[in-house]
Write a protein that holds these residues in place. Structure first.
Motif, PDB file in Angstrom:
ATOM      1  N   CYS A 118      -4.045 -58.141   0.478  1.00  0.00           N
ATOM      2  CA  CYS A 118      -5.500 -58.663   0.377  1.00  0.00           C
ATOM      3  C   CYS A 118      -6.015 -58.627  -0.966  1.00  0.00           C
ATOM      4  N   ILE A 119      -5.700 -57.402  -1.611  1.00  0.00           N
ATOM      5  CA  ILE A 119      -6.131 -57.185  -3.177  1.00  0.00           C
ATOM      6  C   ILE A 119      -5.527 -57.849  -3.861  1.00  0.00           C
ATOM      7  N   VAL A 120      -4.076 -58.064  -3.729  1.00  0.00           N
ATOM      8  CA  VAL A 120      -3.143 -58.592  -4.688  1.00  0.00           C
ATOM      9  C   VAL A 120      -3.089 -60.007  -4.531  1.00  0.00           C
ATOM     10  N   PHE A 121      -3.298 -60.600  -3.273  1.00  0.00           N
ATOM     11  CA  PHE A 121      -3.255 -62.132  -3.152  1.00  0.00           C
ATOM     12  C   PHE A 121      -4.599 -62.946  -2.771  1.00  0.00           C
ATOM     13  N   VAL A 122      -5.557 -62.141  -2.447  1.00  0.00           N
ATOM     14  CA  VAL A 122      -6.970 -62.802  -2.147  1.00  0.00           C
ATOM     15  C   VAL A 122      -7.969 -62.733  -3.323  1.00  0.00           C
ATOM     16  N   PRO A 123      -8.258 -63.724  -4.017  1.00  0.00           N
ATOM     17  CA  PRO A 123      -9.351 -63.396  -5.165  1.00  0.00           C
ATOM     18  C   PRO A 123     -10.390 -62.853  -4.849  1.00  0.00           C
ATOM     19  N   LEU A 124     -10.933 -63.298  -3.441  1.00  0.00           N
ATOM     20  CA  LEU A 124     -12.400 -62.789  -3.054  1.00  0.00           C
ATOM     21  C   LEU A 124     -12.321 -61.017  -2.825  1.00  0.00           C
ATOM     22  N   ALA A 127     -12.203 -59.375  -6.411  1.00  0.00           N
ATOM     23  CA  ALA A 127     -13.625 -59.164  -6.605  1.00  0.00           C
ATOM     24  C   ALA A 127     -14.646 -58.081  -5.906  1.00  0.00           C
ATOM     25  N   TYR A 128     -14.439 -58.084  -4.521  1.00  0.00           N
ATOM     26  CA  TYR A 128     -14.914 -57.304  -3.819  1.00  0.00           C
ATOM     27  C   TYR A 128     -14.067 -56.570  -2.811  1.00  0.00           C
ATOM     28  N   PRO A 129     -13.386 -55.567  -3.176  1.00  0.00           N
ATOM     29  CA  PRO A 129     -12.464 -54.896  -2.547  1.00  0.00           C
ATOM     30  C   PRO A 129     -12.825 -54.281  -1.126  1.00  0.00           C
ATOM     31  N   GLU A 130     -14.139 -54.116  -0.980  1.00  0.00           N
ATOM     32  CA  GLU A 130     -14.724 -53.766   0.540  1.00  0.00           C
ATOM     33  C   GLU A 130     -14.225 -54.737   1.519  1.00  0.00           C
ATOM     34  N   ILE A 131     -14.332 -56.167   1.043  1.00  0.00           N
ATOM     35  CA  ILE A 131     -13.839 -57.220   1.940  1.00  0.00           C
ATOM     36  C   ILE A 131     -12.376 -56.971   2.578  1.00  0.00           C
ATOM     37  N   ALA A 132     -11.718 -56.483   1.598  1.00  0.00           N
ATOM     38  CA  ALA A 132      -9.938 -56.199   2.143  1.00  0.00           C
ATOM     39  C   ALA A 132      -9.965 -55.252   3.379  1.00  0.00           C
ATOM     40  N   LEU A 133     -10.897 -54.270   3.515  1.00  0.00           N
ATOM     41  CA  LEU A 133     -11.039 -53.259   4.495  1.00  0.00           C
ATOM     42  C   LEU A 133     -10.934 -53.956   5.992  1.00  0.00           C
ATOM     43  N   VAL A 134     -11.959 -55.185   5.985  1.00  0.00           N
ATOM     44  CA  VAL A 134     -11.876 -55.705   7.272  1.00  0.00           C
ATOM     45  C   VAL A 134     -10.733 -55.979   8.105  1.00  0.00           C
TER      46      VAL A 134
END
Length: 161
Positions: A118-124, A127-134
């Motif tokens: 998510c961090i590497v391939f999703v721009p959102l 910007a907001y790494p907390e979203i990748a935790l979902v």
């Protein structure tokens, strides 16, 4: 509708330990799932909070900050799951804790793998790494539950005949 809605939690002591029960009768399976949700939800809140602090206030990279956040969150999860979800009555041991952490290694690796993608391939998420935790948490939740249920807190069979 139940007259005492919303449900309240009550702390009841049986002399040897304290147990939290819902104020009105709830199916035991629902209570089991609810406690697993509390363990995982609490772990997710701890994970997100620590990640936010480490990234935004300590200026850590999210990819470096996430592993210690997961260990701390999993320690919370172990305590809640053993005490309430699986109702283990024996005293906690270092061995049990290490077994839990070992069984959760797969969940951690999966969590980190999904987080990384998510961090590497999703721009959102960049910007907001907390979203990748979902998505990382949702996927690892299933691995966590079955590892705890089938390995760590499963009744141990004696090797004696």
């Amino acid at each position: 509708m139940c007259s005492d809605f919303p449900p309240q939690l009550r702390l009841i002591s049986d002399g040897s330990r304290q147990t939290v029960y819902w104020a009105y009768p709830v199916n035991e399976r629902i209570q089991h799932i609810a406690w697993f949700g509390c363990a995982g939800g609490g772990a997710a809140i701890i994970n997100v909070g620590l990640l936010h602090l480490m990234v935004n206030y300590l200026d850590w990279s999210p990819l470096i900050a996430q592993p210690p956040c997961v260990v701390i969150a999993m320690t919370w999860s172990w305590w809640i799951n053993r005490a309430y979800t699986f109702r283990v009555t024996k005293r906690p041991t270092i061995r049990e804790y290490l077994e839990y952490m070992l069984s959760m290694l797969m969940a951690s690796l999966t969590n980190y793998g999904v987080f990384f993608v998510c961090i590497v391939f999703v721009p959102l998420c960049q910007a907001y790494p907390e979203i990748a935790l979902v998505p990382a948490t949702i996927v690892s939740m299933f691995i966590t539950y079955f590892g705890a249920k089938l390995y760590v807190f499963a009744p141990k069979q004696s090797h004696r005949e």
